[in-house]
Scaffold this motif. Structure first.
Motif, PDB file in Angstrom:
ATOM      1  N   THR A 120       0.833  -1.204   0.000  1.00  0.00           N
ATOM      2  CA  THR A 120       0.000   0.000   0.000  1.00  0.00           C
ATOM      3  C   THR A 120       0.868   1.255   0.000  1.00  0.00           C
ATOM      4  O   THR A 120       0.455   2.280  -0.514  1.00  0.00           O
ATOM      5  N   TYR A 121       2.084   1.157   0.570  1.00  0.00           N
ATOM      6  CA  TYR A 121       2.978   2.319   0.601  1.00  0.00           C
ATOM      7  C   TYR A 121       3.346   2.776  -0.811  1.00  0.00           C
ATOM      8  O   TYR A 121       3.500   3.960  -1.063  1.00  0.00           O
ATOM      9  N   GLN A 122       3.514   1.823  -1.724  1.00  0.00           N
ATOM     10  CA  GLN A 122       3.856   2.171  -3.104  1.00  0.00           C
ATOM     11  C   GLN A 122       2.730   2.971  -3.754  1.00  0.00           C
ATOM     12  O   GLN A 122       2.962   3.948  -4.452  1.00  0.00           O
ATOM     13  N   TYR A 123       1.494   2.553  -3.516  1.00  0.00           N
ATOM     14  CA  TYR A 123       0.349   3.268  -4.077  1.00  0.00           C
ATOM     15  C   TYR A 123       0.232   4.656  -3.449  1.00  0.00           C
ATOM     16  O   TYR A 123      -0.051   5.632  -4.134  1.00  0.00           O
ATOM     17  N   GLU A 124       0.457   4.735  -2.132  1.00  0.00           N
ATOM     18  CA  GLU A 124       0.375   6.035  -1.458  1.00  0.00           C
ATOM     19  C   GLU A 124       1.482   6.964  -1.931  1.00  0.00           C
ATOM     20  O   GLU A 124       1.271   8.162  -2.091  1.00  0.00           O
ATOM     21  N   ALA A 125       2.676   6.417  -2.184  1.00  0.00           N
ATOM     22  CA  ALA A 125       3.780   7.242  -2.687  1.00  0.00           C
ATOM     23  C   ALA A 125       3.468   7.789  -4.072  1.00  0.00           C
ATOM     24  O   ALA A 125       3.758   8.935  -4.384  1.00  0.00           O
ATOM     25  N   LYS A 126       2.846   6.969  -4.907  1.00  0.00           N
ATOM     26  CA  LYS A 126       2.534   7.381  -6.282  1.00  0.00           C
ATOM     27  C   LYS A 126       1.354   8.342  -6.340  1.00  0.00           C
ATOM     28  O   LYS A 126       1.379   9.323  -7.057  1.00  0.00           O
ATOM     29  N   PHE A 127       0.287   8.052  -5.557  1.00  0.00           N
ATOM     30  CA  PHE A 127      -0.946   8.815  -5.683  1.00  0.00           C
ATOM     31  C   PHE A 127      -1.206   9.785  -4.536  1.00  0.00           C
ATOM     32  O   PHE A 127      -2.170  10.523  -4.563  1.00  0.00           O
ATOM     33  N   GLY A 128      -0.372   9.768  -3.487  1.00  0.00           N
ATOM     34  CA  GLY A 128      -0.546  10.696  -2.372  1.00  0.00           C
ATOM     35  C   GLY A 128      -1.235  10.075  -1.177  1.00  0.00           C
ATOM     36  O   GLY A 128      -0.733  10.138  -0.076  1.00  0.00           O
ATOM     37  N   THR A 129      -2.389   9.463  -1.384  1.00  0.00           N
ATOM     38  CA  THR A 129      -3.095   8.771  -0.306  1.00  0.00           C
ATOM     39  C   THR A 129      -3.706   7.501  -0.874  1.00  0.00           C
ATOM     40  O   THR A 129      -3.831   7.348  -2.100  1.00  0.00           O
ATOM     41  N   TRP A 130      -4.085   6.615   0.012  1.00  0.00           N
ATOM     42  CA  TRP A 130      -4.726   5.376  -0.422  1.00  0.00           C
ATOM     43  C   TRP A 130      -6.040   5.676  -1.133  1.00  0.00           C
ATOM     44  O   TRP A 130      -6.363   5.104  -2.157  1.00  0.00           O
ATOM     45  N   ARG A 131      -6.789   6.634  -0.611  1.00  0.00           N
ATOM     46  CA  ARG A 131      -8.073   7.001  -1.211  1.00  0.00           C
ATOM     47  C   ARG A 131      -7.874   7.534  -2.631  1.00  0.00           C
ATOM     48  O   ARG A 131      -8.615   7.182  -3.549  1.00  0.00           O
ATOM     49  N   LYS A 132      -6.856   8.366  -2.835  1.00  0.00           N
ATOM     50  CA  LYS A 132      -6.581   8.895  -4.177  1.00  0.00           C
ATOM     51  C   LYS A 132      -6.169   7.777  -5.126  1.00  0.00           C
ATOM     52  O   LYS A 132      -6.490   7.811  -6.315  1.00  0.00           O
ATOM     53  N   ALA A 133      -5.456   6.771  -4.611  1.00  0.00           N
ATOM     54  CA  ALA A 133      -5.081   5.627  -5.446  1.00  0.00           C
ATOM     55  C   ALA A 133      -6.320   4.867  -5.886  1.00  0.00           C
ATOM     56  O   ALA A 133      -6.442   4.478  -7.054  1.00  0.00           O
ATOM     57  N   LEU A 134      -7.259   4.678  -4.957  1.00  0.00           N
ATOM     58  CA  LEU A 134      -8.508   3.991  -5.304  1.00  0.00           C
ATOM     59  C   LEU A 134      -9.317   4.806  -6.313  1.00  0.00           C
ATOM     60  O   LEU A 134      -9.892   4.252  -7.256  1.00  0.00           O
ATOM     61  N   GLU A 135      -9.362   6.123  -6.117  1.00  0.00           N
ATOM     62  CA  GLU A 135     -10.085   6.979  -7.063  1.00  0.00           C
ATOM     63  C   GLU A 135      -9.446   6.917  -8.448  1.00  0.00           C
ATOM     64  O   GLU A 135     -10.146   6.865  -9.463  1.00  0.00           O
ATOM     65  N   ALA A 136      -8.105   6.898  -8.487  1.00  0.00           N
ATOM     66  CA  ALA A 136      -7.408   6.787  -9.777  1.00  0.00           C
ATOM     67  C   ALA A 136      -7.716   5.446 -10.434  1.00  0.00           C
ATOM     68  O   ALA A 136      -7.905   5.369 -11.648  1.00  0.00           O
ATOM     69  N   PHE A 137      -7.791   4.403  -9.628  1.00  0.00           N
ATOM     70  CA  PHE A 137      -8.128   3.082 -10.156  1.00  0.00           C
ATOM     71  C   PHE A 137      -9.511   3.091 -10.793  1.00  0.00           C
ATOM     72  O   PHE A 137      -9.698   2.610 -11.912  1.00  0.00           O
TER      73      PHE A 137
END
Length: 140
Positions: A18-35
Motif C-alpha cells: 500500500t505504501y507504493q500506491y500512497e507514494a505514487k498517488f498521495g493517499t490510499w483514497r486517491k489511489a482507489l479513485e485513480a483506479f
C-alpha cells in the motif's frame, strides 16, 4: 501508517505494498479513485481498460521493489529491546530521548530493503532521524 482502509489488500491482489500506491498517488483514497477512473476510462477503439499495476511499473521501472519479511513499524516488545540496548540515547548525539523525540531508525533503510529487526534498528532523536532520511549510516 497502516489502517483499516487497506483491509481490501489481502492476498496476492498486488505485488506492491500500500505504501507504493500512497507514494505514487498521495493517499490510499486517491489511489482507489485513480483506479476507478482508469477502469471507467475509454482508451482506444476497443475500450481496453488500463491496468493500474502497469502504470505503477512504468513509473518505477528503475526502482527496486522490496518484499519485506517484517512490518515497517517495530512492535512494542522490539521497541523495549532497542530502548534497553541503546539506553534511551540518540546514537548520533548521545542525548537522552523521551516521548515523541524517540525515533526508531532503520540502519539499512526500509526503502532499501532493511528489515525491522533488532540488529537493524537504532534510537535516534527526532532531529537526527529526520536529517538522516534514507541514508545508510551506523555510528562508530
Amino acid at each position: 501508517m497502516e489502517s483499516n482502509q487497506h483491509r481490501d489488500m489481502v492476498g496476492p491482489i498486488s505485488r506492491y505494498s500500500t505504501y507504493q500506491y500512497e507514494a505514487k498517488f498521495g493517499t490510499w483514497r486517491k489511489a482507489l479513485e485513480a483506479f476507478v477512473e482508469y477502469v471507467n476510462s475509454e482508451t482506444g477503439s476497443d475500450q481496453e481498460k488500463v491496468n493500474v499495476e502497469d502504470a505503477l511499473e512504468t513509473v518505477q521501472e528503475n526502482e527496486i521493489v522490496f518484499k519485506h519479511k517484517t512490518k515497517r513499524v517495530p512492535n512494542e516488545r522490539l521497541k523495549v529491546q532497542i530502548l534497553m540496548r541503546d539506553g534511551n540515547k540518540c546514537r548520533l548525539c548521545g542525548i537522552t530521548v523521551t516521548g515523541n523525540d524517540i525515533h526508531f531508525d532503520h540502519i539499512i533503510p526500509w526503502s532499501k530493503g532493511g528489515e525491522t529487526v533488532l540488529e537493524n534498528l537504532q534510537i535516534l532523536c527526532a532531529l537526527h532521524n529526520l536529517a538522516k532520511g534514507n541514508l545508510e549510516y551506523t555510528p562508530n
